[in-house]
Design a protein around this motif. Structure first.
Motif, PDB file in Angstrom:
ATOM      1  N   ALA A  99      -4.813  -5.041  -4.974  1.00 12.31           N
ATOM      2  CA  ALA A  99      -5.562  -6.232  -4.538  1.00 12.31           C
ATOM      3  C   ALA A  99      -4.809  -7.021  -3.470  1.00 12.31           C
ATOM      4  CB  ALA A  99      -5.847  -7.115  -5.739  1.00 12.31           C
ATOM      5  N   GLY A 100      -3.643  -6.531  -3.051  1.00 12.54           N
ATOM      6  CA  GLY A 100      -2.889  -7.202  -2.008  1.00 12.54           C
ATOM      7  C   GLY A 100      -1.998  -8.315  -2.506  1.00 12.54           C
ATOM      8  N   GLU A 101      -1.671  -8.301  -3.791  1.00 11.19           N
ATOM      9  CA  GLU A 101      -0.824  -9.330  -4.375  1.00 11.19           C
ATOM     10  C   GLU A 101       0.371  -8.676  -5.074  1.00 11.19           C
ATOM     11  OE1 GLU A 101      -3.409 -11.358  -7.036  1.00 11.19           O
ATOM     12  OE2 GLU A 101      -4.627 -12.258  -5.462  1.00 11.19           O
ATOM     13  N   GLY A 102       1.352  -9.504  -5.460  1.00  4.73           N
ATOM     14  CA  GLY A 102       2.494  -8.988  -6.195  1.00  4.73           C
ATOM     15  C   GLY A 102       3.667  -8.621  -5.304  1.00  4.73           C
ATOM     16  N   PRO A 103       4.763  -8.162  -5.901  1.00  5.22           N
ATOM     17  CA  PRO A 103       5.998  -7.880  -5.159  1.00  5.22           C
ATOM     18  C   PRO A 103       5.880  -6.640  -4.281  1.00  5.22           C
ATOM     19  CG  PRO A 103       6.223  -7.174  -7.439  1.00  5.22           C
ATOM     20  CD  PRO A 103       4.912  -7.899  -7.359  1.00  5.22           C
ATOM     21  N   ILE A 104       6.446  -6.707  -3.104  1.00  2.00           N
ATOM     22  CA  ILE A 104       6.414  -5.564  -2.194  1.00  2.00           C
ATOM     23  C   ILE A 104       7.488  -4.548  -2.567  1.00  2.00           C
ATOM     24  CG2 ILE A 104       6.773  -4.834   0.193  1.00  2.00           C
ATOM     25  CD1 ILE A 104       5.512  -7.476   1.072  1.00  2.00           C
ATOM     26  N   GLY A 105       8.668  -5.048  -2.931  1.00  3.43           N
ATOM     27  CA  GLY A 105       9.782  -4.174  -3.262  1.00  3.43           C
ATOM     28  C   GLY A 105      10.072  -4.132  -4.748  1.00  3.43           C
ATOM     29  N   SER A 106      10.831  -3.112  -5.157  1.00  4.85           N
ATOM     30  CA  SER A 106      11.133  -2.909  -6.575  1.00  4.85           C
ATOM     31  C   SER A 106      12.554  -3.313  -6.955  1.00  4.85           C
ATOM     32  CB  SER A 106      10.932  -1.435  -6.945  1.00  4.85           C
ATOM     33  OG  SER A 106      11.848  -0.618  -6.215  1.00  4.85           O
ATOM     34  N   GLY A 107      13.387  -3.608  -5.958  1.00  8.17           N
ATOM     35  CA  GLY A 107      14.765  -3.996  -6.235  1.00  8.17           C
ATOM     36  C   GLY A 107      15.685  -2.851  -6.608  1.00  8.17           C
ATOM     37  N   VAL A 108      15.285  -1.622  -6.305  1.00  9.47           N
ATOM     38  CA  VAL A 108      16.085  -0.465  -6.716  1.00  9.47           C
ATOM     39  C   VAL A 108      17.450  -0.434  -6.044  1.00  9.47           C
ATOM     40  CG1 VAL A 108      15.173   1.111  -4.956  1.00  9.47           C
ATOM     41  CG2 VAL A 108      15.981   2.028  -7.112  1.00  9.47           C
ATOM     42  N   ASP A 109      17.538  -0.951  -4.832  1.00 14.36           N
ATOM     43  CA  ASP A 109      18.827  -0.967  -4.135  1.00 14.36           C
ATOM     44  C   ASP A 109      19.821  -1.886  -4.845  1.00 14.36           C
ATOM     45  OD1 ASP A 109      17.126  -3.080  -3.404  1.00 14.36           O
ATOM     46  OD2 ASP A 109      18.052  -3.318  -1.433  1.00 14.36           O
ATOM     47  N   VAL A 110      19.352  -3.036  -5.286  1.00 15.59           N
ATOM     48  CA  VAL A 110      20.204  -3.972  -6.017  1.00 15.59           C
ATOM     49  C   VAL A 110      20.636  -3.352  -7.349  1.00 15.59           C
ATOM     50  CG1 VAL A 110      20.321  -6.238  -7.123  1.00 15.59           C
ATOM     51  CG2 VAL A 110      19.134  -5.971  -4.933  1.00 15.59           C
ATOM     52  N   HIS A 129       0.817  -1.221   0.000  1.00 16.16           N
ATOM     53  CA  HIS A 129       0.000   0.000   0.000  1.00 16.16           C
ATOM     54  C   HIS A 129       0.846   1.266   0.000  1.00 16.16           C
ATOM     55  CE1 HIS A 129       1.284  -0.323   4.127  1.00 16.16           C
ATOM     56  NE2 HIS A 129       0.866   0.910   4.363  1.00 16.16           N
ATOM     57  N   VAL A 130       2.160   1.142   0.149  1.00 20.86           N
ATOM     58  CA  VAL A 130       3.010   2.311   0.375  1.00 20.86           C
ATOM     59  C   VAL A 130       3.405   2.929  -0.957  1.00 20.86           C
ATOM     60  CG1 VAL A 130       5.138   3.174   1.373  1.00 20.86           C
ATOM     61  CG2 VAL A 130       3.877   1.344   2.527  1.00 20.86           C
ATOM     62  N   GLY A 131       2.767   4.053  -1.265  1.00 19.23           N
ATOM     63  CA  GLY A 131       3.040   4.751  -2.509  1.00 19.23           C
ATOM     64  C   GLY A 131       3.092   6.249  -2.308  1.00 19.23           C
ATOM     65  N   ASN A 132       2.819   6.976  -3.365  1.00 19.12           N
ATOM     66  CA  ASN A 132       2.969   8.429  -3.360  1.00 19.12           C
ATOM     67  C   ASN A 132       2.173   9.115  -2.260  1.00 19.12           C
ATOM     68  OD1 ASN A 132       1.738  11.199  -4.555  1.00 19.12           O
ATOM     69  ND2 ASN A 132       3.868  10.964  -5.197  1.00 19.12           N
ATOM     70  N   THR A 133       0.923   8.746  -2.098  1.00 21.93           N
ATOM     71  CA  THR A 133       0.088   9.460  -1.118  1.00 21.93           C
ATOM     72  C   THR A 133       0.594   9.268   0.304  1.00 21.93           C
ATOM     73  OG1 THR A 133      -1.471   7.596  -1.037  1.00 21.93           O
ATOM     74  CG2 THR A 133      -1.974   9.369  -2.576  1.00 21.93           C
ATOM     75  N   VAL A 134       1.150   8.087   0.605  1.00 23.38           N
ATOM     76  CA  VAL A 134       1.723   7.844   1.929  1.00 23.38           C
ATOM     77  C   VAL A 134       2.933   8.751   2.148  1.00 23.38           C
ATOM     78  CG1 VAL A 134       2.887   6.158   3.408  1.00 23.38           C
ATOM     79  CG2 VAL A 134       0.903   5.468   2.058  1.00 23.38           C
ATOM     80  N   HIS A 135       3.772   8.856   1.132  1.00 20.99           N
ATOM     81  CA  HIS A 135       4.992   9.654   1.278  1.00 20.99           C
ATOM     82  C   HIS A 135       4.684  11.149   1.338  1.00 20.99           C
ATOM     83  CE1 HIS A 135       7.183   5.971  -0.509  1.00 20.99           C
ATOM     84  NE2 HIS A 135       7.069   5.893   0.800  1.00 20.99           N
ATOM     85  N   VAL A 136       3.680  11.587   0.612  1.00 18.30           N
ATOM     86  CA  VAL A 136       3.243  12.980   0.735  1.00 18.30           C
ATOM     87  C   VAL A 136       2.785  13.248   2.168  1.00 18.30           C
ATOM     88  CG1 VAL A 136       1.450  14.634   0.071  1.00 18.30           C
ATOM     89  CG2 VAL A 136       2.647  13.309  -1.691  1.00 18.30           C
ATOM     90  N   GLN A 137       1.999  12.329   2.716  1.00 15.81           N
ATOM     91  CA  GLN A 137       1.497  12.521   4.070  1.00 15.81           C
ATOM     92  C   GLN A 137       2.630  12.496   5.096  1.00 15.81           C
ATOM     93  OE1 GLN A 137      -1.902  13.213   4.373  1.00 15.81           O
ATOM     94  NE2 GLN A 137      -1.117  14.037   6.303  1.00 15.81           N
ATOM     95  N   GLY A 153      -1.256  -2.677 -14.796  1.00 11.32           N
ATOM     96  CA  GLY A 153      -1.656  -4.006 -14.341  1.00 11.32           C
ATOM     97  C   GLY A 153      -0.986  -4.384 -13.036  1.00 11.32           C
ATOM     98  N   LEU A 154       0.294  -4.047 -12.910  1.00 12.51           N
ATOM     99  CA  LEU A 154       1.026  -4.323 -11.674  1.00 12.51           C
ATOM    100  C   LEU A 154       0.434  -3.546 -10.514  1.00 12.51           C
ATOM    101  CD1 LEU A 154       3.391  -5.422 -10.016  1.00 12.51           C
ATOM    102  CD2 LEU A 154       4.813  -3.583 -10.960  1.00 12.51           C
ATOM    103  N   ASP A 155       0.078  -2.302 -10.754  1.00 11.89           N
ATOM    104  CA  ASP A 155      -0.485  -1.479  -9.688  1.00 11.89           C
ATOM    105  C   ASP A 155      -1.833  -2.028  -9.222  1.00 11.89           C
ATOM    106  OD1 ASP A 155      -0.099   0.848  -8.040  1.00 11.89           O
ATOM    107  OD2 ASP A 155      -1.754   1.767  -9.122  1.00 11.89           O
ATOM    108  N   ALA A 156      -2.629  -2.520 -10.159  1.00 15.91           N
ATOM    109  CA  ALA A 156      -3.917  -3.133  -9.809  1.00 15.91           C
ATOM    110  C   ALA A 156      -3.697  -4.379  -8.960  1.00 15.91           C
ATOM    111  CB  ALA A 156      -4.700  -3.468 -11.069  1.00 15.91           C
TER     112      ALA A 156
END
Length: 246
Positions: A132-143, A49-57, A125-128
């Motif tokens: 829905a509570g499925e899919g990868p939590i992280g993006s691997g940007v650190d790697v 659930h952690v995206g733009n709106t969370v970081h703005v807040q 599609g990934l965002d959807a």
């Protein structure tokens, strides 16, 4: 005395401002370096659930609860997608806006597609899926950043680069795939943009010019705040002084 709120880039955290913060505080300024939810020391709070709106807040709350006014807001890299939402909600607390080699999003865009990493339809599609509570939590940007540094080392000494790379954490996938509801074109204040010479943000520099922002060139790379904190502070202070904020 000037109050600075420094917003970090992808895979990083408030810690990445260590050298810049020390220099600004030595000059007598107040400096806040909040970390977005899911990054750095707040990595344990990540989630789908952690995206733009969370970081703005996250940042709106810092401004409110610390009772900050006449702030110089500096956004590095990923934080360029957060700053417009913060300004929309708490612009009366912000005196000066500086983008530090940051992403310049338009309303309705997603980071991974505007940067050319993932096609828009796949990203939607990934965002959807995440919604829905499925899919990868992280993006691997650190790697990705650690791998990139092997072939294109940062413009800094080896020990400092190792410190930077060792402290990277993953970025929530939702922050990369979600729609950015409030884009840079909505910012109703003058913006100064510090453009690094060696960076993946060249297209963002063009966007900043198209918006009429004032461009300041820096000879360093995208991690200039770590590689050249002295030069970074010098530019930030000159911009703040020109706005009457320092």
């Amino acid at each position: 005395m000037t109050t600075f709120v420094l917003l970090h880039g992808g895979g990083m955290g408030g810690w990445t401002w260590k050298y810049v913060r020390d220099l600004l505080e030595a000059q007598g300024h107040r400096v806040y370096t909040p970390t977005f939810t899911g990054f750095g020391e707040r990595a344990h709070l990540t989630g789908r659930h952690v995206g733009n709106t969370v970081h703005v807040q996250d940042i709106v709350n810092v401004l409110h609860y610390e009772d900050l006014h006449d702030v110089v807001l500096v956004a590095h890299s990923y934080a360029g997608t957060v700053a417009p939402g913060v300004i929309a909600q708490a612009g009366d607390r912000i005196a000066t806006v500086i983008y530090l080699d940051a992403i310049v999003p338009h309303s309705g865009e997603r980071i991974a597609s505007l940067m050319g990493y993932v096609p828009e339809d796949q990203l939607a599609g990934l965002d959807a899926m995440l919604e829905a509570g499925e899919g990868p939590i992280g993006s691997g940007v650190d790697v990705m950043q650690r791998e990139a540094a092997k072939t294109h080392p940062h413009l800094m000494d080896a020990d400092r680069q190792q410190w930077l790379l060792d402290n990277l954490t993953d970025q929530p996938m939702r922050a990369t795939s979600c729609v950015i509801p409030v884009g840079a074109e909505t910012i109703d204040k003058p913006v100064d943009y510090i453009a690094a010479a060696i960076t993946v943000m060249n297209a963002m520099h063009d966007r900043a010019r198209a918006l009429g922002w004032t461009i300041h060139d820096h000879p360093g790379d995208h991690a200039l705040l770590v590689g050249d904190p002295e030069g970074t502070v010098d530019l930030i202070m000159k911009i703040a002084a020109s706005k009457g904020a320092a």
